[in-house]
Scaffold this active site. Structure first.
Site, PDB file in Angstrom:
ATOM      1  N   ASP A  51      27.494   7.502  18.882  1.00 18.65           N
ATOM      2  CA  ASP A  51      26.434   7.028  19.781  1.00 18.65           C
ATOM      3  C   ASP A  51      26.446   5.500  19.877  1.00 18.65           C
ATOM      4  O   ASP A  51      26.410   4.804  18.856  1.00 18.65           O
ATOM      5  CB  ASP A  51      25.078   7.524  19.253  1.00 18.65           C
ATOM      6  CG  ASP A  51      23.969   7.341  20.276  1.00 18.65           C
ATOM      7  OD1 ASP A  51      23.750   6.192  20.714  1.00 18.65           O
ATOM      8  OD2 ASP A  51      23.328   8.338  20.636  1.00 18.65           O
ATOM      9  N   ARG A  53      24.315   3.425  20.570  1.00 19.00           N
ATOM     10  CA  ARG A  53      23.121   2.696  20.124  1.00 19.00           C
ATOM     11  C   ARG A  53      23.094   2.487  18.613  1.00 19.00           C
ATOM     12  O   ARG A  53      22.236   1.791  18.090  1.00 19.00           O
ATOM     13  CB  ARG A  53      21.866   3.466  20.567  1.00 19.00           C
ATOM     14  CG  ARG A  53      21.777   3.629  22.078  1.00 19.00           C
ATOM     15  CD  ARG A  53      20.756   4.676  22.465  1.00 19.00           C
ATOM     16  NE  ARG A  53      21.132   6.004  21.987  1.00 19.00           N
ATOM     17  CZ  ARG A  53      20.412   7.104  22.195  1.00 19.00           C
ATOM     18  NH1 ARG A  53      19.287   7.034  22.873  1.00 19.00           N
ATOM     19  NH2 ARG A  53      20.819   8.272  21.725  1.00 19.00           N
ATOM     20  N   HIS A 105      21.152   9.900  13.085  1.00 14.18           N
ATOM     21  CA  HIS A 105      20.189   9.112  13.865  1.00 14.18           C
ATOM     22  C   HIS A 105      19.305  10.019  14.712  1.00 14.18           C
ATOM     23  O   HIS A 105      19.661  11.165  15.001  1.00 14.18           O
ATOM     24  CB  HIS A 105      20.918   8.098  14.756  1.00 14.18           C
ATOM     25  CG  HIS A 105      21.722   8.733  15.851  1.00 14.18           C
ATOM     26  ND1 HIS A 105      21.247   8.885  17.139  1.00 14.18           N
ATOM     27  CD2 HIS A 105      22.960   9.278  15.849  1.00 14.18           C
ATOM     28  CE1 HIS A 105      22.174   9.472  17.877  1.00 14.18           C
ATOM     29  NE2 HIS A 105      23.222   9.730  17.124  1.00 14.18           N
TER      30      HIS A 105
HETATM   31 ZN   LIG Z   1      24.580  11.162  17.588  1.00 18.27          ZN
END
Ligand SMILES: [Zn+2]
Length: 232
Positions: A51, A53, A105
């Site tokens: 990801d 982020r 996350h």
């Molecule tokens: Zn993820």
């Protein structure tokens, strides 16, 4: 599904780098020389999600040179993944990284897909192959990759064990991190490193632990009870 927007272009990679390099030179003139003298010596091995982020060097404020990284969809360490096994072996045996972390996350698309699959009425955990994404070929890479997490999601659904989270996605994300830690602890690399540590070698693996990064809050929190040390 809302339309994805991409605000930048490929040239932003280079222009962004130029700005960063200039700024870094100004505030820390020796930074780049120190990166190659004598070589990298990262303190952490980070298994995280792909990801965008959850950028480890940015969210920890540690920058380049500190974190050796393996990222993939849903931060998994699969026992037969030669990529993850190689990263672990190199980090532990060659770079002598003292701390391994597995970081899940919030708002993880991979975890959400597994949870959605496990909740389908027609989902049978005995079926092979395990199909997480029914619109894809059953043997598609993503279906193969997410299979173990989807089986975990199903086992959590039917489990009556008490747990920390009422939110099933948070519960799966945390359980998934703990499962990867078990997988890492079961590797020959870690077993040998623990044995060395117990026989007095100071420069080997000290700990393995799990974290969750809360994207909306911007906070990285250790999962209680996730810390592993060499067994005595
Ligand atoms: Zn993820």
């Amino acid at each position: 599904m809302s339309e994805l927007t991409h605000k930048l272009t490929e040239s932003d990679l280079v222009s962004g780098n130029q700005e960063w390099e200039k700024h870094k030179h100004e505030i820390e003139p020796d930074f780049f020389r120190a990166q190659v003298a004598p070589s990298q010596a990262p303190t952490f091995l980070w298994f995280g999600c792909s990801d965008s982020r959850v950028a480890e060097a940015t969210i920890t404020g540690l920058g380049p040179g500190v974190i050796f990284v393996q990222r993939n969809i849903a931060n998994q360490f699969l026992p037969d993944d030669i990529n993850a096994l190689s990263v672990l072996a190199y980090a532990v045996d060659v770079l002598k990284v003292p701390h391994v972390v597995v970081v899940g996350h919030t708002d993880c698309g991979g975890a959400r897909a597994s949870l959605g699959a496990a909740r389908r009425e027609d989902f049978d955990p005995a079926d092979r192959p395990v199909v997480t994404l029914p619109n894809e070929d059953p043997e598609a890479p993503l279906n193969r990759w997410l299979a173990s997490q989807t089986l975990l999601a199903h086992s959590l659904q039917v489990s009556s064990k008490p747990h920390n989270h009422s939110d099933p996605l948070a519960r799966l994300t945390e359980a998934n991190v703990l499962m990867q830690i078990d997988n890492i602890c079961n590797t020959e690399t870690v077993k040998k490193a623990w044995a060395k540590r117990n026989s007095g070698h100071a420069h080997t693996l000290e700990s393995i632990s799990g974290y969750i990064y809360d994207i909306e809050a911007g906070k990285l929190l250790r999962i209680e009870g996730s810390l592993r040390h060499p067994p005595h």
